[in-house]
Write an enzyme that holds these catalytic residues in place. Structure first.
Site, PDB file in Angstrom:
ATOM      1  N   GLN A 167      26.680  12.243 -29.811  1.00 52.92           N
ATOM      2  CA  GLN A 167      28.109  12.013 -29.598  1.00 52.92           C
ATOM      3  C   GLN A 167      28.978  13.188 -30.024  1.00 52.92           C
ATOM      4  O   GLN A 167      30.150  13.276 -29.638  1.00 52.92           O
ATOM      5  CB  GLN A 167      28.562  10.742 -30.319  1.00 52.92           C
ATOM      6  N   ASN A 189      22.058  12.428 -23.131  1.00 55.31           N
ATOM      7  CA  ASN A 189      22.148  11.378 -22.125  1.00 55.31           C
ATOM      8  C   ASN A 189      23.029  11.862 -20.977  1.00 55.31           C
ATOM      9  O   ASN A 189      23.545  12.985 -21.003  1.00 55.31           O
ATOM     10  CB  ASN A 189      22.649  10.059 -22.734  1.00 55.31           C
ATOM     11  N   ASP A 254      16.896   8.179 -30.328  1.00 56.05           N
ATOM     12  CA  ASP A 254      16.169   8.877 -31.398  1.00 56.05           C
ATOM     13  C   ASP A 254      14.661   8.628 -31.297  1.00 56.05           C
ATOM     14  O   ASP A 254      13.858   9.550 -31.463  1.00 56.05           O
ATOM     15  CB  ASP A 254      16.679   8.423 -32.772  1.00 56.05           C
TER      16      ASP A 254
END
Length: 328
Positions: A167, A189, A254
């Site tokens: 993020q 992502n 993760d």
């Protein structure tokens, strides 16, 4: 004897609220569930790798409540080497995750003393490099990117460098931009990939592979649509392995990274490693919390065979051969 994975990142207490819908501005939404669990991207990767039989270590700042919350006992029980943990006189960070099934999470993060954490890390940069050079792979995840850049620019780390900006691609894009040329493997992502293209002003993520300096391997996670892997001039897509049940997606990214790197260390090809990573990630979402349902290697083998309808392959290469491909 060199260890295998050194995870850089954070040790966090995750507070998770499960909701049926996200709240709009000034709207109150009743949470269906609440719990706190062990988390932090660095710790998640280290524990997931250890479960898969890989010798993993963790480099992070451990807060004053690290022992009291039994996090230290948990890491030792999982077999994670904690010689790289740095004590701190303030509390561990907390994350507050609003989780909605079939959707992305909303995450709030709280540091009691972020500046103090940074100070402790920089005071121990030589220790970080010494540990890094005793590991085959250094994985850098959400944490202190200025510290990461400081130790990587020293150019004395001989390990394969893996980077998952998470993020912070949105919070600190300029820091992410500086770190990408320092890594050999880059994970993200699809939302982060879109933002990275904007930051770097490129039309396609494939352009990063063509750069003289930068990653040779890029993996883009697409959630329920699986992942896309770019390796030098090749690209392929891997489906998402179906879990037995969907409970909580926290930490799936993760565990995917840990599965991918662990498979490479065991001698599997890039494509097989991507399938193994997808299989590992499928277990994570079957229980509440990032570390609650991480699989052992034998569980991964069984689910891999059931999903892909093929015998689980034998390692095809040595780690040294794979390492040479990643570094060249």
């Amino acid at each position: 004897m060199r260890r295998e994975i050194l995870a850089f990142g954070s040790i966090v207490i995750d507070n998770v609220l499960v909701v049926k819908k996200f709240a709009a501005v000034n709207e109150t939404v009743q949470a269906e569930k609440y719990r706190y669990t062990y988390g932090g991207a660095g710790a998640n990767v280290a524990v997931a790798a250890a479960r898969l039989g890989v010798k993993s270590s963790l480099f992070a700042v451990a807060g004053s409540d690290f022992k009291r919350m039994n996090y230290e006992k948990h890491l030792k029980r999982e077999g994670v080497d904690i010689s790289g943990l740095l004590p701190a006189p303030f509390l561990m960070p907390r994350s507050f995750i609003i989780s909605k099934e079939g959707s992305d999470d909303q995450v709030l993060y709280y540091y009691e003393n972020k500046r103090g954490t940074s100070k402790i890390l920089f005071e121990n940069w030589k220790k970080a490099i010494k540990l890094a050079n005793n590991h085959e792979v250094c994985h850098f995840s959400t944490g202190h990117f200025e510290f990461y850049y400081h130790i990587l620019k020293k150019s004395s780390i001989k390990s394969v460098v893996s980077f998952d900006p998470g993020q912070e691609t949105f919070s600190y894009p300029y820091r992410v931009k500086r770190l990408i040329p320092k890594c050999h493997m880059l994970f993200m992502n699809n939302h982060e990939a879109k933002r990275i293209k904007e930051i770097l002003k490129i039309r396609s993520i494939k352009e990063l592979i063509k750069e003289e300096k930068g990653p040779n391997l890029i993996c883009i996670s697409l959630g329920a649509q699986g992942s896309v892997v770019l390796f030098k001039c090749k690209s392929f897509r891997v489906p998402a392995v179906k879990p037995e049940k969907v409970v909580d997606p926290t930490g799936a990214g993760d565990s995917h990274r840990a599965g991918f790197i662990s498979a490479l260390l065991k001698g599997y090809t890039i494509e097989t490693a991507a399938k193994i990573a997808s299989t590992v990630a499928s277990f994570t979402i079957e229980a509440e919390g990032a570390q609650k349902s991480l699989p052992r290697w034998e569980q991964v083998v069984k689910r891999y065979e059931n999903f892909f309808k093929e015998p689980f392959p034998q390692p095809q290469k040595s780690w040294e051969e794979i390492k040479e491909e990643l570094l060249s």
